[in-house]
Design an enzyme around this catalytic site. Structure first.
Site, PDB file in Angstrom:
ATOM      1  N   CYS A   1      49.259  24.318  78.447  1.00 60.91           N
ATOM      2  CA  CYS A   1      48.441  23.434  77.609  1.00 60.91           C
ATOM      3  C   CYS A   1      47.196  22.969  78.379  1.00 60.91           C
ATOM      4  O   CYS A   1      46.317  23.773  78.635  1.00 60.91           O
ATOM      5  CB  CYS A   1      49.273  22.265  77.063  1.00 60.91           C
ATOM      6  SG  CYS A   1      48.473  21.495  75.643  1.00 60.91           S
TER       7      CYS A   1
ATOM      8  N   HIS B   1      53.636  24.936  74.383  1.00 61.32           N
ATOM      9  CA  HIS B   1      54.499  24.199  75.319  1.00 61.32           C
ATOM     10  C   HIS B   1      55.849  24.893  75.490  1.00 61.32           C
ATOM     11  O   HIS B   1      56.864  24.441  74.926  1.00 61.32           O
ATOM     12  CB  HIS B   1      54.702  22.753  74.840  1.00 61.32           C
ATOM     13  CG  HIS B   1      53.569  21.855  75.182  1.00 61.32           C
ATOM     14  ND1 HIS B   1      53.460  21.201  76.401  1.00 61.32           N
ATOM     15  CD2 HIS B   1      52.463  21.516  74.485  1.00 61.32           C
ATOM     16  CE1 HIS B   1      52.355  20.480  76.422  1.00 61.32           C
ATOM     17  NE2 HIS B   1      51.722  20.657  75.274  1.00 61.32           N
TER      18      HIS B   1
ATOM     19  N   GLU C   1      57.851  24.818  77.930  1.00 62.08           N
ATOM     20  CA  GLU C   1      58.862  23.968  78.595  1.00 62.08           C
ATOM     21  C   GLU C   1      59.661  23.156  77.580  1.00 62.08           C
ATOM     22  O   GLU C   1      60.778  22.723  77.867  1.00 62.08           O
ATOM     23  CB  GLU C   1      58.195  23.047  79.630  1.00 62.08           C
ATOM     24  CG  GLU C   1      57.580  21.765  79.097  1.00 62.08           C
ATOM     25  CD  GLU C   1      56.279  21.961  78.324  1.00 62.08           C
ATOM     26  OE1 GLU C   1      55.822  23.114  78.219  1.00 62.08           O
ATOM     27  OE2 GLU C   1      55.735  20.966  77.824  1.00 62.08           O
TER      28      GLU C   1
END
Ligand code: MN
Length: 240
Positions: free
Chosen positions: A115, A217, A219
């Protein structure tokens, strides 16, 4: 067997309790260290220190660098004036993250930016950003979802012969929590994924060195998506 240590660049958050009012704390969303750990690496969180020699020493303890999401990059660092829809910026965070990228590259340490981290990589290597996606395109899709980031938001179309193609295939549904994006891509980088409205969703360095930028994202998806976890596994493998 050596387990790769992955440096995670800290961000900043403010404490509003009276006795600490206005003080900054180093901030990292726990999903980043969790993803690194679950993919077989050792996460190390780096506090923001305004000294290039300290950055070198911090990185010399680590085998890879992960730049997380966060606030906007100040457009003055890519020689544009701030536009009305620019969000919050911080000069220490910009300096620290951009310096980390340049130093890690010099030290042959693989870099993964997520990001804001993707945008930092692009700026550090000479690219520019859209200060808000509305400046990029008339035909907009949602890039800043309201739902939790374990939910998917939009598809991306992935380039063959890229770091991420072997993991995700030619298209994949991802989450989305950004209002800025890559505009002019940095020299020696290529776009490796785009969304249906043409927004750049992934970049990588065209070189033996591993420098990868991911606009969504992963994660936030890695804990319940085996395919996304492979992204972190593949990155950590490059750090051995
Ligand atoms: Mn997006």
């Amino acid at each position: 067997m050596k387990i790769p240590k992955i440096a995670i660049a800290g961000g900043l958050t403010k404490d509003f309790r009276v006795e600490f009012a206005g003080d900054y704390y180093t901030k990292v969303n726990n999903n980043y260290p969790n993803a690194i750990f679950n993919a077989g690496g050792i996460p190390i969180i780096l506090p923001l220190i305004n000294d290039i020699n300290i950055i070198q020493e911090q990185l010399s303890c680590c085998d890879g660098l992960l730049l997380p999401g966060g606030i906007d990059v100040n457009p003055l660092s890519y020689e544009e004036l701030p536009k009305p829809l620019l969000g919050n910026t911080n000069s220490l965070v910009d300096w620290y993250h951009i310096s980390l990228v340049k130093k890690a590259f010099e030290m042959d340490i693989p870099i993964l930016g997520i990001c804001r981290g993707c945008q930092v990589i692009n700026v550090a290597f000479g690219g520019t950003l859209y200060q808000d996606i509305s400046y990029a395109t008339e035909t907009q899709i949602l890039h800043k979802q309201d739902s939790h980031l374990s939910e998917r938001c939009h598809p991306i179309f992935i380039e063959k012969n890229s770091f991420i193609y072997d993991i995700f295939g030619s298209n994949y549904l991802v989450n989305s929590a950004h209002h800025q994006s890559v505009k002019r891509i940095a020299p020696n980088f290529k776009t490796t994924a785009v969304s249906p409205d043409g927004i750049i969703e992934a970049i990588e360095l065209v070189d033996e060195k591993v420098v990868i930028g991911i606009q969504w994202h992963p994660e936030m998806m890695a804990s319940n998506d085996e395919i996304t976890l492979k992204l972190f596994r593949k990155f950590i493998d490059c750090c051995k």
